[in-house]
Design a protein around this motif. Structure first.
Motif, short mmCIF file in Angstrom:
data_model
loop_
_atom_site.label_atom_id
_atom_site.label_comp_id
_atom_site.label_asym_id
_atom_site.label_seq_id
_atom_site.Cartn_x
_atom_site.Cartn_y
_atom_site.Cartn_z
N PHE A 193 35.80 27.31 41.98
CA PHE A 193 36.91 27.70 42.84
C PHE A 193 36.42 27.50 44.27
O PHE A 193 35.49 28.18 44.71
N HIS A 194 37.06 26.59 44.99
CA HIS A 194 36.52 26.13 46.27
C HIS A 194 37.46 26.46 47.43
O HIS A 194 38.65 26.19 47.39
N ASP A 195 36.87 27.01 48.49
CA ASP A 195 37.56 27.21 49.75
C ASP A 195 38.13 25.88 50.22
O ASP A 195 37.44 24.86 50.22
N CYS A 196 39.41 25.89 50.65
CA CYS A 196 40.06 24.64 51.04
C CYS A 196 41.04 24.88 52.17
O CYS A 196 42.07 25.53 51.99
N TRP A 224 39.19 24.07 41.20
CA TRP A 224 40.45 24.60 41.72
C TRP A 224 40.26 24.89 43.21
O TRP A 224 39.19 25.31 43.63
N LEU A 225 41.32 24.70 43.99
CA LEU A 225 41.27 24.90 45.43
C LEU A 225 42.06 26.15 45.83
O LEU A 225 43.13 26.42 45.27
N TYR A 226 41.55 26.88 46.81
CA TYR A 226 42.24 28.07 47.29
C TYR A 226 41.89 28.30 48.76
O TYR A 226 41.05 27.60 49.32
N GLY A 227 42.53 29.29 49.38
CA GLY A 227 42.28 29.58 50.78
C GLY A 227 43.13 28.72 51.71
O GLY A 227 42.81 28.53 52.88
N ALA A 236 46.93 17.85 44.78
CA ALA A 236 45.52 17.96 44.42
C ALA A 236 45.23 17.39 43.04
O ALA A 236 44.17 16.80 42.81
N ALA A 237 46.16 17.56 42.11
CA ALA A 237 45.95 17.04 40.76
C ALA A 237 45.86 15.52 40.77
O ALA A 237 45.03 14.93 40.08
N ALA A 238 46.67 14.88 41.60
CA ALA A 238 46.63 13.43 41.70
C ALA A 238 45.31 12.95 42.28
O ALA A 238 44.87 11.82 42.01
N ALA A 239 44.67 13.82 43.08
CA ALA A 239 43.38 13.48 43.68
C ALA A 239 42.21 13.84 42.77
O ALA A 239 41.06 13.71 43.17
N GLY A 240 42.51 14.32 41.56
CA GLY A 240 41.46 14.59 40.59
C GLY A 240 40.99 16.02 40.50
O GLY A 240 40.09 16.32 39.71
N PHE A 241 41.59 16.92 41.30
CA PHE A 241 41.26 18.34 41.21
C PHE A 241 42.07 18.99 40.08
O PHE A 241 43.05 18.42 39.58
N ARG A 242 41.69 20.22 39.74
CA ARG A 242 42.49 20.99 38.78
C ARG A 242 43.81 21.41 39.40
O ARG A 242 44.80 21.58 38.70
N GLY A 243 43.83 21.60 40.71
CA GLY A 243 45.04 21.99 41.41
C GLY A 243 44.76 23.06 42.45
O GLY A 243 43.61 23.42 42.70
N PHE A 244 45.83 23.56 43.07
CA PHE A 244 45.73 24.68 44.00
C PHE A 244 46.04 25.97 43.24
O PHE A 244 47.00 26.04 42.47
N VAL A 245 45.23 26.99 43.48
CA VAL A 245 45.46 28.30 42.86
C VAL A 245 46.66 28.97 43.50
O VAL A 245 46.85 28.90 44.72
N ARG A 246 47.45 29.64 42.70
CA ARG A 246 48.58 30.42 43.19
C ARG A 246 48.30 31.91 43.07
O ARG A 246 47.56 32.33 42.17
N ALA A 247 48.88 32.69 43.94
CA ALA A 247 48.73 34.15 43.88
C ALA A 247 49.21 34.65 42.53
O ALA A 247 50.28 34.25 42.05
N GLY A 248 48.41 35.51 41.90
CA GLY A 248 48.77 36.06 40.60
C GLY A 248 48.25 35.24 39.44
O GLY A 248 48.38 35.67 38.29
N GLN A 249 47.63 34.10 39.70
CA GLN A 249 47.11 33.28 38.61
C GLN A 249 45.80 33.89 38.12
O GLN A 249 44.97 34.34 38.90
N SER A 250 45.62 33.89 36.81
CA SER A 250 44.47 34.50 36.19
C SER A 250 43.79 33.50 35.27
O SER A 250 44.45 32.69 34.62
#
Length: 271
Positions: A193-196, A224-227, A236-250
């Motif tokens: 989980f990476h600061d982004c 996953w990207l957050y911040g 982000a998914a198109a760039a090969g990441f898992r995606g951006f984290v959303r509030a409430g995601q577990s």
């Protein structure tokens, strides 16, 4: 063991749909480790149906308000609520004194005519950089990341490398883009989980999306990207990441479905 994102936004996030990027690690035993405690934590907890009653432990990565601004709220609430015990507060040794003397003492230093200390409100547990400590069957290692720097000083944010049952999760917390410095953690982690930072303006104290897309394909594939700031986000998914984290995601931190298992368990959310 679950990792719940109370929020996934930057320090300046405003809005009912997102909050500061504070997280909660939830053990099978029922203990809950709040990873950072920003100034909007009472609202982000409430959004998930939680309150100070659900905070048994806290880990602080660094001393910016979006990471410690809610400690006064939690400290006072748990101090004067007879249903609560003092939360255990895990803090890296270099942060403990300034956390109290420079950040909290002004508002918490006296109660009902009695002078107080940090351990009046919290069961303080000092931890050290790069030295793992145990928490509810997991091995947590504080990882110093360069956050703010000048010719005379460096401010570190202490991320976490979480290991449980052979699965390793790396939370960068706030960090500049320093891939060489964090390479070992990137390589050893099953999940990151990476600061982004997003948007056109670069602050120089967070990893910007335009830099992160340069990470190796194998690293992006487990990240996953957050911040991030409010507003539209890159694909982000198109760039090969898992995606951006959303509030409430577990996320479930285990190996039950393969080398990387990070199932989004909240209703309506998916990986």
């Amino acid at each position: 063991m679950q990792l719940l994102f109370l929020g996934s936004g930057s320090a300046h996030t405003v809005g009912a749909d997102n909050f500061h990027s504070n997280m909660m690690l939830i053990a099978d035993s029922g203990r809950r480790l709040l990873i950072d405690c920003g100034s909007d934590v009472r609202w982000s907890l409430a959004k998930q149906g939680l309150s100070h009653l659900d905070v048994t432990d806290i880990y602080i990565s660094h001393l910016h308000a979006d990471h410690i601004g809610g400690l006064e709220y939690v400290g006072f609430q748990t101090k004067f609520d007879p249903r609560c015990e003092r939360p255990r507060l895990f803090v890296e040794e270099s942060l403990a004194a300034p956390l109290w003397n420079r950040s909290l003492r002004g508002g918490m230093g006296v109660i009902s005519g009695t002078e107080t200390e940090l351990d009046t409100f919290f069961d303080v547990r000092i931890v050290a950089a790069n030295k793992p400590f145990e928490w509810e069957g997991a091995r947590l290692e504080p990882v110093p990341a360069v956050h703010v720097s000048s010719p005379r000083a460096t401010v570190y944010s202490y991320g976490l490398l979480i290991e449980r049952d052979g699965h390793r999760t790396f939370l960068t917390t706030d960090t500049q883009f320093t891939p060489g410095r964090l390479a070992a953690c990137y390589a050893s982690a099953d999940l990151i989980f990476h600061d982004c930072e997003t948007g056109p303006a670069r602050t120089g104290i967070h990893s910007h999306y335009d830099d992160l897309v340069q990470l190796p394909t194998a690293v992006r594939a487990k990240t996953w990207l957050y911040g991030h700031r409010p507003g539209p986000l890159p694909d982000a998914a198109a760039a090969g990441f898992r995606g951006f984290v959303r509030a409430g995601q577990s996320f479930a931190l285990n190996l039950k479905r393969g080398p990387v298992e990070e199932t989004a368990i909240r209703t309506g959310l998916s990986t």
